[in-house]
Design an enzyme around this catalytic site. Sequence first.
Site, PDB file in Angstrom:
ATOM      1  CG  ASP A 167      -0.601   5.958 -17.082  1.00 30.94           C
ATOM      2  OD1 ASP A 167      -0.831   5.340 -16.020  1.00 30.94           O
ATOM      3  OD2 ASP A 167       0.126   6.963 -17.155  1.00 30.94           O
ATOM      4  CB  SER A 184     -13.315  -9.847  -5.654  1.00 30.03           C
ATOM      5  OG  SER A 184     -12.956 -10.131  -4.339  1.00 30.03           O
ATOM      6  CD  GLU A 227     -14.527 -12.989  -3.965  1.00 29.92           C
ATOM      7  OE1 GLU A 227     -14.186 -13.118  -5.155  1.00 29.92           O
ATOM      8  OE2 GLU A 227     -14.489 -11.911  -3.361  1.00 29.92           O
ATOM      9  CG  ASP A 266     -13.581 -15.190  -7.277  1.00 30.50           C
ATOM     10  OD1 ASP A 266     -13.506 -13.979  -7.518  1.00 30.50           O
ATOM     11  OD2 ASP A 266     -13.287 -15.692  -6.179  1.00 30.50           O
TER      12      ASP A 266
END
Length: 920
Positions: free
Chosen positions: A845, A812, A614, A618
């Site tokens: 979209d 994440s 993680e 990041d």
Amino acid sequence: MADDPAQPDQSLLDTTPYGAGPDASIADPQERAAVTHHSVTVNGAAIPYTARAGHLTTVDPLSAKPNASFFYVSYTADERPTAERPVTFFYNGGPGSSAVFLLLGSFAPRRIRTNLPDFTPPAPYTIEDNPDTLLDQTDLVFINPVGTGYSAAVAPKVNRDFWGVDPDAESIVGFIKRYLSAYDRWNSPKFLFGESYGTARSCVIGWKLHEDGVDLNGIVLQSSILDYSQTGNPVGLLPTLAADAWFHGRTAIVPPPPDLPAYMAEVRAFASGPYDPARRAFPKVDEAVLDALARDLGIDRNVLISWGLDVSAGNSIGLLFLTALLRDRGLAIGGYDGRATAVDTGIAATISPNAGSNDPTLTNVGGVYTAMWNQYLNDELKFTSTSPFTDLNDQTFQFWDFSHIDPTGAQKGKDADGNTVLYTAGDLAAAMALNPDLRVFQASGYYDSVTPFYQTELTLAAMPLLDTRARANLQIHTYPSGHMVYLDPGSRTAMKADLIGFYGSAVARATTNARLLAAITPFRSFIAYPPVRGPLEARDASARPWSVPELCAAYRWPKGLAGGGTIAIVELGGGWLLSDMEVFFGGLGQPLPSITDVSVDGSDNAPGGEADGEVALDIQVAAAAYYVATGQAATLRVYWAGNAPGAIAASIRRAAADGCDVCSISWGAAETVWERLETQTGTDFVANIEDAAMAATEAGMVVFAAAGDKDSSDGGGSPADVDLPAGCPSVVGCGGTRKTRGTETVWNDRPGDPAGDGTGGGFSRLFPMQDWQAGAPMGPGRLAPDVAAVADPETGYEVVVRGDRTVVGGTSAVAPLYAGLFAAFGRKLGFVTSRLWSNHLAFTDITAGDNGYFRARVGPDACTGLGVPIGDKIAALFEAPAMAEALAARADEAPAMPRGFSGRVVVEYCDGAAFSMEVG
């Protein structure tokens, strides 16, 4: 089985005469050990352990008769399953060194305290618990080769029979196999850790173990010498000498280089570039090279000419540079650690710096090692011998046979004239090629001129290993220390952090279907990994992972923005490794970002846990996305907090107080989890997070948060449960898509299932519908997410975690992606969500797919919000200044010039920006 700490300690008096001479041996080897029980605290957790100090007997592989008795010290953590626990075998080098230097200085549970690089005063000395011990990662076995410590040949063999490259390696292979049998460790992950000549030893042992059917998980090489033919190579040596001069303030560069690693990169390029041909051309002198050499080394030009521009020039005492650098102060510097100094006048000038133990480095720590080893062995390990302990055996080196037969059958130890040219990098290459999961960790000190770091890099780059996958298993680390890296406290701690990642990745590869998981209770990080598909399952050829720059191009990222924003990243666990960042950003051709670790509650960067994936995701996504938009290295602050209910709010407040411009959060939990916590504790944690986020936006910080990876249920008890903090009104919620090269849809690995792997999203039950969510479908509360980007791990992000290049996804990744973009805008924007919702055309979209309970539709929806970014439109929406505009604005602030001045003025800023103007 694990040791029983309830058993009483067992002391041992050993009266066997262990001779250290070349013809010494013992007649009656016995496998006995003193056994003691202890405890050490690492990262706040107590680790009970058992220490053994004693002997194991090896046998001749053909006759099965005893041939050597090895003295060892081992440390095994109690109450841990040995079948899964790594074991690492340590030894020093020489040849002729015992293991005492590694044992008392590096990663054992106890360590000596020294004053290095200064002299460590005489007794009383201190031995203390070692918070940097590797015992939390692996059991430890310290081996003393034959003729060192209390290790000796068994008659009719004599010590000198083992004093050679190949017989030495074969004997230690025998010890390792005997230890594995004696303590039932055959199925444990296995590692080697060698220092100095011990690195050459490790290469040979690694290959020989493989040939014996024992494949290693990892090898740690510290202060390597893998090619003796390159000993004294001035190209490989020059950067180390420049580092020495830099440390002592002797470089003549104005201003002095502020950053050693960056300066070393420049000196490497100079050494292999202009310097090498200029040295070879001597006595013809290239004046520019001579000037640069004098500036880097702080040595007079005439002295360098007298050396023939050869920085490796020496005399009977040793390397001339070591006595020349501080001659005006009457000091010599250490070869093993150039930071160390000692008197070099009078009689001292004839014995220092490189004559045996009178090197300033060894002189400065020799007393504490000798005294504390004898006390520790007798008092704490409860082993007493009537023989003297041989810490360094000069006779071993004197009689050493450097002949070596490598894996191809070639003689790689001595040339035709009998000169030592020992080359063991080929053995290492062979082991790595045939064991594709073998990981190698190389550690060097910048100030070590005995085994210079750049020469090691050159040797490893030239070793005959062509397979790219095997090459990727090699990590190279350099620390601001000397030969014994671990004697510098900061370097030891940094090396331990890097080793945590190394051990984690090496062991994970050996575990069936091992993955980096980040499921933390009560709050999860939203990282996902590609599923393992069977051979008959269809694969979409266009479903390939994305590099961050490639993805940014697909999302029409702006270019040339002024930048300047600081990115805050909130982490509730795990850690990051500098080596991962070097590999990742180097692979992209991007500079390393500036990363500052900030402790919110006493927590800190602690790599080696399940959440490392993680953290790497990041940092790498945010910084790479920022660079694409600006062409500049990002500035990040990582906020570390324990995985507790109040951690997210506290981290947001701290980041805002520190002046950060954007904040990325990839942790959270379903609303039902937060409600349960409030019931249990009486604290409204959700309100605290929203209050913190609102205050942060009022201070100008934009807060992004991942929307969760368990579809519409968010892992909660109902099919529709929104994740927080992504559902807070003052937070920009970030959902996920599956993006191939041709299509982009809602991410859900099992369409129609609200509890699979896929993007979170829905309507909050805790916050009402927000009036600024123009065009949102009607629902019971605030709709989340607000925005989206690719999150499906099958079309996910290429990152580097614990040395492995891998592909990950999850929402994440989306929060840091947006954080990197908005930081590039270079201004405090605060609450941006209402403006985003008023400008649907800044997004593409997403109209196909579902997250279980909710389906995509034309316009905003509870799967991907407004859609995925059109980067240049978002930049235009917030009037993000380009670099040229920013420079023009800065030009208005140009300093006033003195009356009568004329000419061109160049103004440079600390962020690298510059402009020039004509005056007069």
